[in-house]
Design an enzyme around this catalytic site. Structure first.
Site, PDB file in Angstrom:
ATOM      1  N   SER A  80       7.533  -1.179  -2.723  1.00  9.81           N
ATOM      2  CA  SER A  80       6.466  -2.021  -3.253  1.00  9.81           C
ATOM      3  C   SER A  80       6.294  -3.314  -2.478  1.00  9.81           C
ATOM      4  CB  SER A  80       6.732  -2.349  -4.730  1.00  9.81           C
ATOM      5  OG  SER A  80       7.958  -3.026  -4.880  1.00  9.81           O
ATOM      6  N   THR A 194       6.023  -6.065  -6.871  1.00 11.71           N
ATOM      7  CA  THR A 194       6.114  -7.172  -5.947  1.00 11.71           C
ATOM      8  C   THR A 194       7.436  -7.882  -6.147  1.00 11.71           C
ATOM      9  OG1 THR A 194       5.035  -9.253  -5.375  1.00 11.71           O
ATOM     10  CG2 THR A 194       5.063  -8.696  -7.674  1.00 11.71           C
ATOM     11  N   THR A 212       3.949  -8.547  -1.496  1.00 14.58           N
ATOM     12  CA  THR A 212       3.820  -7.180  -1.997  1.00 14.58           C
ATOM     13  C   THR A 212       3.057  -6.302  -1.018  1.00 14.58           C
ATOM     14  OG1 THR A 212       3.068  -5.883  -3.913  1.00 14.58           O
ATOM     15  CG2 THR A 212       1.628  -7.654  -3.172  1.00 14.58           C
ATOM     16  N   ARG A 222      -8.251  -3.095  -1.666  1.00 10.11           N
ATOM     17  CA  ARG A 222      -7.865  -3.672  -2.946  1.00 10.11           C
ATOM     18  C   ARG A 222      -6.863  -4.798  -2.754  1.00 10.11           C
ATOM     19  NH1 ARG A 222      -2.764  -4.402  -5.914  1.00 10.11           N
ATOM     20  NH2 ARG A 222      -3.342  -4.638  -8.119  1.00 10.11           N
ATOM     21  N   THR A 245       4.298 -10.322 -12.083  1.00  7.61           N
ATOM     22  CA  THR A 245       4.543  -8.991 -11.552  1.00  7.61           C
ATOM     23  C   THR A 245       3.878  -7.981 -12.479  1.00  7.61           C
ATOM     24  OG1 THR A 245       6.274  -7.484 -10.751  1.00  7.61           O
ATOM     25  CG2 THR A 245       6.748  -8.711 -12.762  1.00  7.61           C
ATOM     26  N   GLY A 246       3.608  -6.805 -11.977  1.00  9.11           N
ATOM     27  CA  GLY A 246       2.947  -5.786 -12.788  1.00  9.11           C
ATOM     28  C   GLY A 246       1.543  -5.495 -12.300  1.00  9.11           C
TER      29      GLY A 246
END
Length: 338
Positions: A80, A194, A212, A222, A245-246
């Site tokens: 990631s 990330t 990330t 994106r 994060t997420g």
């Protein structure tokens, strides 16, 4: 028929799990040393070690977070972040990063290709240009002009995962997949995360970074929250810092990290500030958040750190000025929907 997961979120905060003990970390009282650095996820422990070494050598907070972030970027097993990151749906590994100090200096790159240490390119943007962000080919050209080496970021392992994904090309972000393999759940796109890292140097100055490779198999072009000051990262003198994060699209919708710092400015402890912003996100998005993980990590100027997440599973690494590191597990708004 609505799934159990949808019903949990649709019921709002009243359906959340019972309140868990506060994960606020007062490292100076517990470990005998003040907080030096915190970072997202278990793999943040290695990043923290590098950041702490930089601090011990007299480095600034910006030196610390850059050193820590570079560890994750150079790890080919971390799918990631950086080298070894999963590519976009067209097979290109593109990196996003931001770095910030407490004086409002910030640099970022988006959709950077062929350069391992996106965080260092972001720092060069901050220190050597009048801009705060460079993207795509412009970011790559700038990196080359600054003497950064270029390399193919697509490792054989990441390429194999991408080619396997192409068989179905189904796309569905999966919560906490930074610690798992997307192939364990057919049709999911894993490792959508990330590393965010926050530090304080020996002079008490704050710094932060976030880097990330973005969502696995994302649409080409994106960009999520990670490189956006105010979303993936925010640092404010006299208050503190925060990172996210997420699922980045959800973080952007509430200007996540800036909102966390603003909550701390209003008097909230770091853990409560993180929770408040997540509650705002739930009120805003409701069932649209089903299956999404979002988590915040914050550090205030009193040496307290805390994190909170939508779903269980978010962890973070805390290192004090004695070099002692522990992994904390954050509380969550909702119970595990599995």
């Amino acid at each position: 028929m609505a799934s159990r997961r949808d019903l949990l979120i649709g019921a709002g905060l009243t359906a959340a799990a019972p309140a868990l003990p506060s994960p606020v970390s007062a490292a100076r009282a517990e470990d005998g040393g003040s907080v030096a650095v915190v970072s997202t996820w278990d793999f943040g422990a290695a990043a923290n070690a590098a950041a702490w070494d930089a601090r011990r050598a007299g480095g600034t907070a910006v030196d610390m977070v850059e050193a820590g972030a570079k560890v994750a970027e150079a790890d080919p097993t971390n799918h990631s972040v950086g080298y070894g990151g999963y590519p976009d749906r067209d097979g290109h590994v593109t990196l996003d990063a931001v770095i910030m100090d407490q004086a409002g200096n910030v640099g970022a790159v988006c959709a950077l290709e062929d350069v391992v240490h996106a965080v260092s390119v972001a720092r060069a943007v901050m220190e050597k240009t009048p801009h705060v962000m460079l993207v795509g080919e412009g970011a790559r050209s700038f990196a080359v002009d600054q003497g950064f080496e270029t390399t193919n970021l697509l490792t054989p392992e990441a390429e194999a995962a991408w080619r396997e994904w192409l068989v179905t090309a189904d796309y569905a972000p999966r919560a906490n997949s930074e610690n798992t393999d997307w192939r364990s759940t057919p049709g999911s796109a894993g490792n959508h995360d990330t590393i965010g890292i926050l530090a304080v140097d020996a002079a008490g100055r704050l710094g932060g970074a976030c880097t990330t490779s973005g969502m696995a198999f994302k649409m080409r072009g994106r960009v999520g929250d990670s490189p956006l000051a105010g979303a993936g990262l925010w640092v404010e003198p006299g208050v503190g810092s925060a990172t996210a994060t997420g699922v980045g699209e959800d973080v952007v919708r509430v200007a996540g990290s800036h909102s966390v710092v603003e909550a701390m400015r209003a008097g909230a402890a770091p853990v409560d500030a993180c929770r408040q912003v997540l509650e705002r996100l739930v009120r805003l998005r409701g069932t649209a958040l089903a299956g999404h993980q979002v988590a915040f990590l914050a550090m205030d100027v009193r040496g307290q750190v805390g994190g909170y997440a939508l779903l269980p599973g978010f962890t973070y690494a805390v290192t004090n000025t004695l070099g002692q590191t522990r992994i904390e597990r954050a509380a969550a708004i909702f119970p595990d929907p599995a």
